[in-house]
Design a protein around this motif. Structure first.
Motif, PDB file in Angstrom:
ATOM      1  N   LEU A 116       6.316  -7.412  -6.308  1.00 60.41           N
ATOM      2  CA  LEU A 116       4.976  -6.846  -6.095  1.00 60.41           C
ATOM      3  C   LEU A 116       4.788  -6.439  -4.640  1.00 60.41           C
ATOM      4  O   LEU A 116       4.252  -5.370  -4.334  1.00 60.41           O
ATOM      5  CB  LEU A 116       3.896  -7.859  -6.505  1.00 60.41           C
ATOM      6  N   LEU A 117       5.244  -7.321  -3.751  1.00 58.45           N
ATOM      7  CA  LEU A 117       5.101  -7.048  -2.319  1.00 58.45           C
ATOM      8  C   LEU A 117       5.891  -5.797  -1.926  1.00 58.45           C
ATOM      9  O   LEU A 117       5.438  -4.980  -1.128  1.00 58.45           O
ATOM     10  CB  LEU A 117       5.578  -8.265  -1.536  1.00 58.45           C
ATOM     11  N   CYS A 118       7.084  -5.647  -2.503  1.00 57.47           N
ATOM     12  CA  CYS A 118       7.893  -4.452  -2.246  1.00 57.47           C
ATOM     13  C   CYS A 118       7.112  -3.203  -2.622  1.00 57.47           C
ATOM     14  O   CYS A 118       7.019  -2.246  -1.851  1.00 57.47           O
ATOM     15  CB  CYS A 118       9.170  -4.485  -3.084  1.00 57.47           C
ATOM     16  N   LEU A 119       6.554  -3.211  -3.843  1.00 52.80           N
ATOM     17  CA  LEU A 119       5.822  -2.044  -4.319  1.00 52.80           C
ATOM     18  C   LEU A 119       4.611  -1.781  -3.433  1.00 52.80           C
ATOM     19  O   LEU A 119       4.325  -0.641  -3.062  1.00 52.80           O
ATOM     20  CB  LEU A 119       5.383  -2.257  -5.776  1.00 52.80           C
ATOM     21  N   LEU A 120       3.910  -2.858  -3.074  1.00 54.19           N
ATOM     22  CA  LEU A 120       2.705  -2.716  -2.254  1.00 54.19           C
ATOM     23  C   LEU A 120       3.046  -2.106  -0.894  1.00 54.19           C
ATOM     24  O   LEU A 120       2.397  -1.145  -0.442  1.00 54.19           O
ATOM     25  CB  LEU A 120       2.042  -4.089  -2.069  1.00 54.19           C
ATOM     26  N   VAL A 121       4.086  -2.670  -0.242  1.00 54.32           N
ATOM     27  CA  VAL A 121       4.451  -2.163   1.083  1.00 54.32           C
ATOM     28  C   VAL A 121       4.902  -0.709   0.989  1.00 54.32           C
ATOM     29  O   VAL A 121       4.520   0.138   1.807  1.00 54.32           O
ATOM     30  CB  VAL A 121       5.556  -3.042   1.718  1.00 54.32           C
ATOM     31  N   ALA A 122       5.687  -0.401  -0.067  1.00 53.41           N
ATOM     32  CA  ALA A 122       6.136   0.983  -0.240  1.00 53.41           C
ATOM     33  C   ALA A 122       4.946   1.914  -0.391  1.00 53.41           C
ATOM     34  O   ALA A 122       4.896   2.998   0.212  1.00 53.41           O
ATOM     35  CB  ALA A 122       7.052   1.082  -1.458  1.00 53.41           C
ATOM     36  N   TRP A 123       3.956   1.479  -1.177  1.00 54.00           N
ATOM     37  CA  TRP A 123       2.772   2.312  -1.397  1.00 54.00           C
ATOM     38  C   TRP A 123       1.997   2.498  -0.095  1.00 54.00           C
ATOM     39  O   TRP A 123       1.594   3.605   0.260  1.00 54.00           O
ATOM     40  CB  TRP A 123       1.890   1.674  -2.480  1.00 54.00           C
ATOM     41  N   VAL A 124       1.801   1.391   0.622  1.00 57.46           N
ATOM     42  CA  VAL A 124       1.033   1.472   1.879  1.00 57.46           C
ATOM     43  C   VAL A 124       1.729   2.398   2.864  1.00 57.46           C
ATOM     44  O   VAL A 124       1.105   3.264   3.480  1.00 57.46           O
ATOM     45  CB  VAL A 124       0.851   0.063   2.498  1.00 57.46           C
ATOM     46  N   LEU A 125       3.055   2.234   2.976  1.00 56.97           N
ATOM     47  CA  LEU A 125       3.784   3.038   3.967  1.00 56.97           C
ATOM     48  C   LEU A 125       3.743   4.517   3.606  1.00 56.97           C
ATOM     49  O   LEU A 125       3.711   5.389   4.466  1.00 56.97           O
ATOM     50  CB  LEU A 125       5.244   2.578   4.046  1.00 56.97           C
TER      51      LEU A 125
END
Lengths: 361, 349
Positions: free
Chosen positions: B192-201
């Motif tokens: 989830l954190l991977c997806l979140l960080v990817a989305w934010v970036l």
């Protein structure tokens, strides 16, 4: 200064005068930046701990211990200073030093197993081996940084892992025992109460200082750090300069390994793991600009002493090594912030002074 | 093949290679897995796969934080200390005060501590514009010292009940002929954190601001990004992510040791750099970082299976870093030489 210049010649003279004074002020700031401030800090640290616990702190044994613990850290800090002077950093120095100590200890133990007397005689060879290990380590760093073109922090991060990994695999994670008796004797000998190792450290520091300030190579190293592009257009071969810098740093790292072994006849892969941080603290505290171009040897030597005084002072008033870690971090950040603030203030003041001069003439 | 088709193929190749050589990394990873599976059939099992995933979870979360910092042009070596500080303090607090706010409550406390420590980093870095490596080296010493002196230096063998309950939870478990393969539940927050960080970036102003600052802080400022505020937030977020990783580490290890984790920072940075993030800032992706972390884990794992003593792991990672960065550096050198040659051709002297 207040008299208004009337003719052209007085104007020129006035300008020269201002020029002289300004450069004098600037040079004074530079000096106080490194050595002057450090003399003050040494004195403050010394007085502070003397006041807190004079009987322990001022004892000859404690002072000798300070002088005995400083050289190995100081010599690696000098190497770090050199790397920083070119605008780089060398994270692999402590690993190089350990590898050199391990190589020396292994060689001694191997020879001593068959012939103890011969192993004892090998002492000078062993020292050369230790320095040679440092030389090879420095050559690899220099090659990666100058010819392959890897950023110093990444290149030395990688080689740090490699050297440290070799040391772990070599020793199997154990501590090696064994070094020539004569090396230990040198490590504990004193001249007029001053440990020989400390005298050697000061001599090395002087040599580095002469190289940086009095030789063409030193000037090139400084220019390379101050402005790499300008250095290139001035015809400085950055490959050669970077190569020689990291080779000398590696040599000093190897010498650090000799000092490790002289002080303590053991060698292990994880000796001085905290030194990586410590030598950066020392270099920066000693007035080295981490972005390159400016450093003083005397500043680094005095910074080494300051931190050793704080370290032994903390022991004298019974504080733990964790508290010393806090002190190191606080000192590092406070010094950096102070530098930054004074630098900004100076820069802010500079244009106003120019404007004042302009309005006067 | 005519020129049009060729350029189309080249385009596909380029797209597969990715902006930061993710494709190349994926191929290397794949080749390694295939090679290892042929050499040692024990490698190609669900058990090994789940074990690699399990050992990657904490590294991956750390790596995401490091990625954000590196994209912004900085380098952080204090994250492991922040992680252990936040997680250990939380466990210690719950133990000494004898209260258990549940998993979410624990996580909230740890995140608050981590965010606060990150704020210290961010404030010093953003306010005084100091070199990030040196600031975080300093704060690392300070945090570690405070943790061991004032909070505790003892190993805690039993976690609070709410954390201990999650320790043995698995997403699913299969019994195969080579043994039991289980996927730990903590893989979910990591993904989830991977997806979140990817989305934010990729999709938020904040994320684009991180890239902009990493590319050129002055240009970012003129483009209207609030450099100081963004930098501050970067370190707060990284501190919080580190704290989460710390809690997850303790859950998976089922104990709390204030001396753990610290010392492995450089391995994580190496993995992120291998994943194509530029140490000068402005470049890097979550996909690349994930591949970088997996690559390091697979290499470590295959070394063990190949019978290489674990002592050589450090050397292997170091070599990998040197080779990976060295190839990039040489490629950059060559392309800059080509550009210079092109310029010379166009403007004959």
């Amino acid at each position: 200064m207040n008299s208004k210049p009337t003719s052209g010649s007085t104007l020129t003279r006035f300008n020269d005068q201002v020029q002289d004074r300004t450069s004098a002020v600037i040079s004074r700031i530079h000096v106080s930046h490194g050595a002057g401030r450090m003399v003050l800090l040494v004195l403050i640290a010394f007085t502070f701990f003397t006041a807190l616990n004079p009987s322990v702190f001022l004892s000859l044994l404690n002072l000798q211990n300070i002088a005995l613990a400083s050289p190995e850290i100081g010599i690696i800090a000098l190497a770090m200073m050199l790397a920083m002077l070119t605008g780089g950093i060398d994270l692999s120095l402590v690993s190089i030093a350990n590898l050199s100590a391990i190589a020396m200890s292994t060689l001694y133990a191997t020879v001593a197993a068959d012939n103890p007397a011969m192993a004892e005689e090998l002492m000078p060879v062993l020292i050369l081996v230790g320095i040679a290990v440092g030389l090879v380590g420095g050559l690899i760093n220099g090659f990666l940084i100058s010819y392959v073109g890897i950023t110093p922090i990444l290149a030395t991060l990688g080689t740090m892992q490699i050297y440290n990994g070799i040391a772990i695999a070599w020793t199997g994670g154990r501590t090696l025992y064994g070094s020539p008796e004569s090396l230990t004797v040198i490590g504990q000998a004193t001249v007029a109460g001053i440990p020989v190792l400390f005298v050697m450290f000061v001599l090395v520091a002087i040599a580095i200082g002469v190289v940086i300030n009095k030789t063409p190579v030193g000037l090139k190293i400084q220019l390379q750090g101050a402005n790499p592009i300008a250095a290139r257009y001035s015809g400085i071969n950055s490959h050669v300069v970077l190569m020689s810098t990291y080779v000398v740093a590696g040599l000093l790292g190897g010498l650090g390994g000799v000092f490790f072994l002289a002080r303590n006849p053991t060698a292990s892969a994880d000796y001085g793991a905290s030194y990586v941080l410590l030598v950066i603290v020392i270099a920066v505290l000693g007035g080295t600009n981490p972005n390159g171009g400016f450093a003083t040897v005397s500043g680094v030597v005095l910074a080494t002493l300051t931190l050793q005084i704080v370290s032994s002072g903390f022991t004298a008033i019974r504080l733990s090594s964790s508290e010393y870690a806090i002190a190191q971090g606080v000192i590092l950040i406070v010094v950096m912030v102070a530098d930054q603030v004074t630098w900004r203030r100076r820069r802010r003041r500079a244009p106003t002074r120019a404007r004042v001069l302009a309005s006067r003439t | 093949m005519n020129g049009f088709e060729l350029s189309k193929v080249m385009g596909v190749v380029q797209r597969f290679r990715g902006a930061n050589n993710e494709g190349v990394l994926a191929i290397i990873l794949l080749a390694l897995i295939v090679g290892m599976s042929i050499a040692n059939p024990a490698f190609f099992t669900l058990t090994t796969f789940f074990a690699i995933v399990r050992s990657s979870i904490v590294s991956l979360i750390f790596a995401l934080g490091v990625l954000i910092v590196i994209i912004s042009g900085g380098i952080d070596v204090s994250f492991a200390t922040i992680a252990i500080f936040a997680a250990y303090s939380t466990v210690r607090l719950s133990q000494s005060a004898d209260f258990d706010p549940g998993l979410i409550g624990m996580l909230a406390i740890a995140l608050a501590i981590g965010g606060l420590l990150g704020l210290v980093n961010g404030a010093v870095i953003a306010r005084f514009r100091l070199p990030t490596l040196i600031v975080t080296l300093g704060t690392q010493g300070i945090f570690k010292g405070i943790l061991l002196t004032y909070i505790g230096s003892q190993y805690i063998a039993d976690l609070p009940a709410s954390l201990a309950a999650v320790s043995t939870m698995n997403v699913f478990q299969i019994t195969t002929d080579t043994g039991r393969a289980s996927l730990h539940i903590m893989v979910i927050p990591a993904v989830l954190l991977c997806l979140l960080v990817a989305w934010v970036l990729r999709n938020t102003m904040f994320g684009r601001g991180i890239y902009a600052i990493g590319g050129d802080p002055e240009a970012a400022r003129r483009a209207g990004f609030r450099v100081m505020r963004t930098q501050m937030w970067i370190y707060v977020i990284v501190g919080m992510m580190a704290a989460a990783a710390g809690i997850i580490y303790m859950i998976m290890g089922r104990s709390a040791n204030p001396r753990d984790l610290v010392g492995g920072e450089l391995d994580i940075i190496a993995a992120v750099v291998l994943g194509g993030a530029s140490i000068f800032g402005g470049r890097g992706s979550v996909l690349g970082t994930t591949l970088g972390v997996l690559l390091v884990q697979v290499i470590n794992n295959s070394l063990i299976l190949a019978g290489v003593p674990s002592a050589w792991q450090r050397t292997a990672v170091g070599l990998l870093l040197i080779v990976g960065v060295g190839v990039q550096a040489l490629a950059a050198k060559r392309s800059s030489r080509e550009i210079r040659a092109l310029v010379k051709e166009e403007v004959p002297a």
